[in-house]
Design an enzyme around this catalytic site. Structure first.
Site, PDB file in Angstrom:
ATOM      1  N   GLU A 180     -12.078  13.535 -50.576  1.00 34.46           N
ATOM      2  CA  GLU A 180     -12.915  14.515 -49.878  1.00 34.46           C
ATOM      3  C   GLU A 180     -12.153  15.819 -49.668  1.00 34.46           C
ATOM      4  O   GLU A 180     -12.731  16.905 -49.726  1.00 34.46           O
ATOM      5  CB  GLU A 180     -13.362  13.975 -48.521  1.00 34.46           C
ATOM      6  N   TYR A 204     -26.801  36.999 -34.514  1.00 39.09           N
ATOM      7  CA  TYR A 204     -26.658  35.717 -35.206  1.00 39.09           C
ATOM      8  C   TYR A 204     -26.001  35.850 -36.564  1.00 39.09           C
ATOM      9  O   TYR A 204     -25.471  34.873 -37.082  1.00 39.09           O
ATOM     10  CB  TYR A 204     -27.980  34.941 -35.279  1.00 39.09           C
ATOM     11  N   GLU A 207     -16.437  15.190 -35.857  1.00 40.84           N
ATOM     12  CA  GLU A 207     -16.338  15.478 -34.427  1.00 40.84           C
ATOM     13  C   GLU A 207     -15.424  16.683 -34.172  1.00 40.84           C
ATOM     14  O   GLU A 207     -15.727  17.536 -33.334  1.00 40.84           O
ATOM     15  CB  GLU A 207     -15.811  14.255 -33.670  1.00 40.84           C
ATOM     16  N   LYS A 217     -23.389  15.731 -42.891  1.00 43.16           N
ATOM     17  CA  LYS A 217     -22.587  15.435 -44.084  1.00 43.16           C
ATOM     18  C   LYS A 217     -23.452  14.562 -45.003  1.00 43.16           C
ATOM     19  O   LYS A 217     -23.337  13.340 -45.007  1.00 43.16           O
ATOM     20  CB  LYS A 217     -21.306  14.712 -43.665  1.00 43.16           C
TER      21      LYS A 217
END
Length: 123
Positions: free
Chosen positions: A24, A56, A76, A101
């Site tokens: 990954e 934004y 996290e 993900k």
């Protein structure tokens, strides 16, 4: 009545290198970010001035820098880092960050894996 104003940013999609598995970090993959910024929008609603709200486009660039420019093992941690950057850099009271993900290395059929956190500005 308490005001409940929110700026939503939805399905911000970036290519990043986050994950526990070594491949990954080498190959990378797509991450999708949803963010809610909680703040009082009365003033910009009356003034019609961008200076009275959160731009934004600037939030997008901050999120992009974290997702594409940094590397973390856990969703996290990535979500926490995004929340920290938003709370430190913008005038919101709290933020909700969800990191998706969709190509997580799970041996099965699934649509998505995500982590969601809610954080408030420290007073």
């Amino acid at each position: 009545m308490k005001e409940h104003d929110i700026i939503h940013l939805r399905r911000l999609t970036f290519f990043g290198h986050h994950g526990v598995m070594p491949e990954e970090n080498v190959l990378g993959q797509k991450f999708i970010i949803d963010v809610d910024l909680y703040l009082n929008l009365r003033k910009p609603g009356l003034s019609d001035q961008v200076e009275d709200t959160i731009n934004y486009a600037e939030v997008y660039e901050k999120i992009k820098a974290v997702v594409t420019g940094e590397r973390y093992s856990l969703l996290e941690r990535l979500a926490q880092r995004i929340a920290d950057q938003i709370l430190e850099g913008f005038l919101c009271d709290s933020v909700r960050v969800e990191v998706h993900k969709p190509e997580a290395p799970i041996p099965g059929i699934f649509e998505d894996v995500s982590v969601e956190i809610w954080r408030e500005k420290q007073k």
